[in-house]
Write a protein that holds these residues in place. Structure first.
Motif, short mmCIF file in Angstrom:
data_model
loop_
_atom_site.label_atom_id
_atom_site.label_comp_id
_atom_site.label_asym_id
_atom_site.label_seq_id
_atom_site.Cartn_x
_atom_site.Cartn_y
_atom_site.Cartn_z
N ILE A 37 2.99 1.81 7.43
CA ILE A 37 4.24 1.40 8.10
C ILE A 37 4.11 1.54 9.61
CG2 ILE A 37 6.66 2.01 8.43
CD1 ILE A 37 6.65 2.80 5.39
N ARG A 38 3.58 2.68 10.04
CA ARG A 38 3.43 2.95 11.48
C ARG A 38 2.51 1.92 12.15
NH1 ARG A 38 2.32 7.91 10.58
NH2 ARG A 38 0.08 7.76 10.77
N ASN A 39 1.45 1.51 11.43
CA ASN A 39 0.46 0.58 11.98
C ASN A 39 0.69 -0.87 11.56
OD1 ASN A 39 -1.69 2.34 13.42
ND2 ASN A 39 -1.20 3.42 11.52
N GLU A 40 1.81 -1.10 10.86
CA GLU A 40 2.16 -2.45 10.37
C GLU A 40 1.00 -3.09 9.62
OE1 GLU A 40 3.66 -4.69 13.68
OE2 GLU A 40 5.31 -3.29 14.02
N PHE A 41 0.34 -2.30 8.79
CA PHE A 41 -0.82 -2.76 8.03
C PHE A 41 -0.40 -3.40 6.73
CE2 PHE A 41 -4.16 -1.88 4.84
CZ PHE A 41 -5.16 -2.66 5.38
N LYS A 42 -0.92 -4.58 6.48
CA LYS A 42 -0.72 -5.28 5.22
C LYS A 42 -2.08 -5.40 4.55
CE LYS A 42 3.66 -6.48 5.82
NZ LYS A 42 4.46 -5.31 5.71
N THR A 67 -10.17 -2.45 9.80
CA THR A 67 -9.09 -1.48 9.88
C THR A 67 -9.60 -0.13 9.41
OG1 THR A 67 -7.48 -3.21 9.39
CG2 THR A 67 -6.75 -0.94 9.13
#
Length: 196
Positions: A75-80, A7
């Motif tokens: 949030i925009r890339n739904e990254f955890k 990422t």
């Protein structure tokens, strides 16, 4: 060891800014730079010491904006954020004041200057995984759950500055670092126990 996911957070790395609860008032919308500059001058005249309130407000605002930028990106890339078995690379931009010769010498070398690596990590973790307030019934995972990472910081040209999070298979990652595990030397060589 091959990565399973990479990422790229296309935002310049920045460091955590330590602040106290007493400094919260500096970020209030009603507290203007004009007021703070007046207080700084007053302190200089009364105590002979230079005031730093206006400069501190600016520093805290920059810190808050960077944190918000990373939160919005996540949030925009739904990254955890993975809780472990990953490498985090901070690609730190070289200062524009460096001469071309120094930039050529330092390109892609390890960054051994301040800010410290732990301050970069703290800023990243606090941005993506802010501490939850259980009294307000906030849910989610915060940075207390993180248990293993390999971290690096290197000098890069300004246009390459970013943060990379590279995830690995837990077994392969732990195999590389197994020599530090407390049970490693206590287990016979023929025992193929998994330490991940």
């Amino acid at each position: 060891m091959l990565p399973i996911k990479e990422t790229v957070i296309d935002i310049h790395p920045s460091t955590h800014v330590r602040s106290t609860k007493n400094e919260g008032w500096l970020l209030a919308d009603s507290v203007t730079y004009e007021y703070l500059e007046g207080q700084d001058i007053k302190r200089l005249l009364e105590k002979g010491k230079k005031g730093t309130l206006a400069a501190r407000k600016k520093q805290l605002e920059i810190h808050r904006a960077h944190k918000q930028e990373i939160q919005n990106w996540a949030i925009r890339n739904e990254f955890k954020m993975p809780l472990g078995h990953a490498a985090i690379w901070f690609y730190v931009p070289m200062p524009p004041s460096w001469r071309p010769k120094k930039k050529a010498e330092m390109l892609y070398t390890v960054h051994q200057n301040t800010p410290d690596l732990d301050n970069y990590l703290k800023q990243l973790f606090d941005s993506i995984m802010p501490r939850k307030n259980r009294l307000k019934r906030e849910k989610g995972v915060d940075d207390r759950k993180i248990y293993c990472y390999a971290t690096f910081k290197v000098w890069v040209p300004v246009e390459e500055a970013c943060i990379k999070v590279i995830e690995y298979q837990p077994e392969e990652f732990m195999d590389v670092f197994k020599h530090g595990h407390p049970a490693y030397k206590k287990i016979p060589a023929h025992d193929n126990r998994d330490f991940s």
